[in-house]
Design an enzyme around this catalytic site. Structure first.
Site, PDB file in Angstrom:
ATOM      1  N   ASP A  99     105.038  78.288 -40.207  1.00 19.87           N
ATOM      2  CA  ASP A  99     104.403  79.076 -41.272  1.00 19.87           C
ATOM      3  C   ASP A  99     102.881  78.933 -41.201  1.00 19.87           C
ATOM      4  OD1 ASP A  99     104.343  80.770 -43.397  1.00 19.87           O
ATOM      5  OD2 ASP A  99     105.000  79.310 -44.890  1.00 19.87           O
ATOM      6  N   ASN A 128     100.733  81.500 -39.946  1.00 16.38           N
ATOM      7  CA  ASN A 128     100.060  82.315 -38.910  1.00 16.38           C
ATOM      8  C   ASN A 128      99.117  83.339 -39.533  1.00 16.38           C
ATOM      9  OD1 ASN A 128     101.683  81.006 -37.119  1.00 16.38           O
ATOM     10  ND2 ASN A 128     103.052  82.721 -36.735  1.00 16.38           N
ATOM     11  N   GLU A 130     114.803  87.923 -43.710  1.00 12.43           N
ATOM     12  CA  GLU A 130     113.967  88.403 -44.818  1.00 12.43           C
ATOM     13  C   GLU A 130     112.655  89.020 -44.315  1.00 12.43           C
ATOM     14  OE1 GLU A 130     115.637  85.352 -44.975  1.00 12.43           O
ATOM     15  OE2 GLU A 130     117.098  86.391 -46.220  1.00 12.43           O
ATOM     16  N   ASN A 131     112.303  88.759 -43.062  1.00  9.93           N
ATOM     17  CA  ASN A 131     111.031  89.272 -42.534  1.00  9.93           C
ATOM     18  C   ASN A 131     111.017  90.799 -42.392  1.00  9.93           C
ATOM     19  OD1 ASN A 131     110.356  86.368 -40.409  1.00  9.93           O
ATOM     20  ND2 ASN A 131     109.613  86.832 -42.478  1.00  9.93           N
ATOM     21  N   SER A 167     113.535  78.054 -46.954  1.00  8.09           N
ATOM     22  CA  SER A 167     113.509  79.511 -46.730  1.00  8.09           C
ATOM     23  C   SER A 167     114.662  79.998 -45.848  1.00  8.09           C
ATOM     24  CB  SER A 167     112.168  79.926 -46.115  1.00  8.09           C
ATOM     25  OG  SER A 167     111.128  79.618 -46.992  1.00  8.09           O
ATOM     26  N   GLU A 181     115.942  65.113 -41.793  1.00  8.56           N
ATOM     27  CA  GLU A 181     114.725  64.650 -42.471  1.00  8.56           C
ATOM     28  C   GLU A 181     113.768  65.836 -42.542  1.00  8.56           C
ATOM     29  OE1 GLU A 181     114.388  61.716 -43.853  1.00  8.56           O
ATOM     30  OE2 GLU A 181     116.381  61.163 -43.126  1.00  8.56           O
TER      31      GLU A 181
HETATM   32  C1  FPP Z   1     105.234  82.793 -40.521  1.00 14.12           C
HETATM   33  O1  FPP Z   1     103.851  82.871 -40.779  1.00 14.12           O
HETATM   34  C2  FPP Z   1     105.510  83.253 -39.157  1.00 14.12           C
HETATM   35  C3  FPP Z   1     106.345  84.281 -38.837  1.00 14.12           C
HETATM   36  C4  FPP Z   1     107.082  85.041 -39.835  1.00 14.12           C
HETATM   37  C5  FPP Z   1     106.505  84.736 -37.437  1.00 14.12           C
HETATM   38  C6  FPP Z   1     106.421  83.679 -36.401  1.00 14.12           C
HETATM   39  C7  FPP Z   1     106.507  84.295 -35.081  1.00 14.12           C
HETATM   40  C8  FPP Z   1     105.866  83.885 -33.972  1.00 14.12           C
HETATM   41  C9  FPP Z   1     104.992  82.689 -33.914  1.00 14.12           C
HETATM   42  C10 FPP Z   1     106.060  84.618 -32.697  1.00 14.12           C
HETATM   43  C11 FPP Z   1     107.386  84.216 -32.095  1.00 14.12           C
HETATM   44  C12 FPP Z   1     107.319  84.241 -30.668  1.00 14.12           C
HETATM   45  C13 FPP Z   1     108.246  83.682 -29.852  1.00 14.12           C
HETATM   46  C14 FPP Z   1     107.980  83.683 -28.409  1.00 14.12           C
HETATM   47  C15 FPP Z   1     109.487  83.069 -30.322  1.00 14.12           C
HETATM   48  P1  FPP Z   1     103.325  83.881 -41.885  1.00 14.12           P
HETATM   49  O2  FPP Z   1     103.038  85.181 -41.241  1.00 14.12           O
HETATM   50  O3  FPP Z   1     104.308  83.976 -43.014  1.00 14.12           O
HETATM   51  O4  FPP Z   1     102.020  83.174 -42.335  1.00 14.12           O
HETATM   52  P2  FPP Z   1     101.368  83.234 -43.793  1.00 14.12           P
HETATM   53  O5  FPP Z   1     102.291  82.502 -44.718  1.00 14.12           O
HETATM   54  O6  FPP Z   1     100.079  82.532 -43.613  1.00 14.12           O
HETATM   55  O7  FPP Z   1     101.210  84.679 -44.153  1.00 14.12           O
END
Ligand code: FPP
Length: 237
Positions: free
Chosen positions: A17, A19, A64-65, A187, A198
């Site tokens: 989480d 990103n 949920e995404n 989640s 853990e």
């Molecule tokens: C949550 O951060 C992240 C995600 C919903 C997506 C994660 C996906 C990747 C890192 C790419 C996957 C790639 C591979 C190769 C498996 P957020 O967007 O909810 O962050 P925020 O809470 O700061 O908005």
């Protein structure tokens, strides 16, 4: 502090989480945060191998995404597509076996195909298993398992029957679940399998998660007294 091998987790689940926040705080688009997230995945696989951790499960896209903007959803799928296209050689060189969990029938057909290809191409690798959770939700997984059991005509269901019908039927339960980004919840991630995992939460955003953060999580894990419902080690009977 040194790491005693027999007290390291075998399977770590990671909720990646933060990103989006990592990107927007830098004035960048959210997708750049997801792209940087892939670098953190690669980094984490290498560090986990150093510590002889056998399985990493990454929560890449949840059931949920789908509520997110279409452009972000398409972008995440493209990032996963690129990963499967660009990394097969390195994954094989590094002995990484890719597996996946989730309902892949609902993701774009070509991406599903790409995932099947990379799973096949890496199936003989044996240094570490990397389980990609794509269109994964724990409640969805339980419904999948119960539907399987219904189709098999089972009426008396044992815990083992459920375990054998989850997406993770070939994997041991996670010992440790790490969630980055500051929230303290699961989640809908591996709810059945994490009964005795853990939990480790860190405020660090996933793209910034590096070796020192990983080692901190392992150190914390080693301090925990895992009892699985049994007595405290120091408790007299
Ligand atoms: C949550 O951060 C992240 C995600 C919903 C997506 C994660 C996906 C990747 C890192 C790419 C996957 C790639 C591979 C190769 C498996 P957020 O967007 O909810 O962050 P925020 O809470 O700061 O908005």
């Amino acid at each position: 502090m040194s790491f005693k091998k027999n007290t390291l987790p075998q399977h770590i689940g990671i909720i990646m989480d933060g990103n989006g926040r990592w990107a927007t705080r830098r004035g960048l688009q959210r997708l750049i945060g997801h792209k940087e997230g892939v670098e953190a995945i690669k980094r984490t696989i290498n560090i986990a191998k150093e510590f002889d951790i056998k399985i990493l499960t990454f929560f890449a896209f949840s059931t949920e995404n789908w509520k997110r903007d279409k452009s972000e959803i398409d972008g995440i799928f493209q990032i996963i597509r690129d990963y499967t296209n660009q990394n097969v050689e390195d994954l094989c060189k590094e002995g990484v076996k890719i597996v996946s969990m989730g309902d892949l029938s609902k993701i774009p057909t070509d991406l599903n195909k790409k995932l099947q290809e990379i799973i096949k191409k890496t199936q003989k690798n044996n240094q570490i298993v990397v389980n990609l959770a794509v269109n994964y939700g724990a409640r969805d997984e339980l419904a999948f398992a119960f539907n399987n059991l219904a189709k098999q005509g089972k009426t008396e269901i044992k815990v083992e029957d459920i375990t054998k019908n989850l997406y993770t039927k070939n994997l041991p339960d996670p010992d440790l679940i790490i969630r980055t980004g500051g929230e303290q919840r699961l989640s809908n991630f591996m709810l059945f399998q994490s009964a005795y995992a853990e939990l480790y939460f860190t405020k660090v955003f996933w793209p910034s998660f590096d070796k020192k953060h990983f080692k901190k999580a392992l150190k914390e894990y080693q301090k925990r007294d895992r009892r699985f419902g049994g007595n405290h080690k120091k408790t007299k009977v």
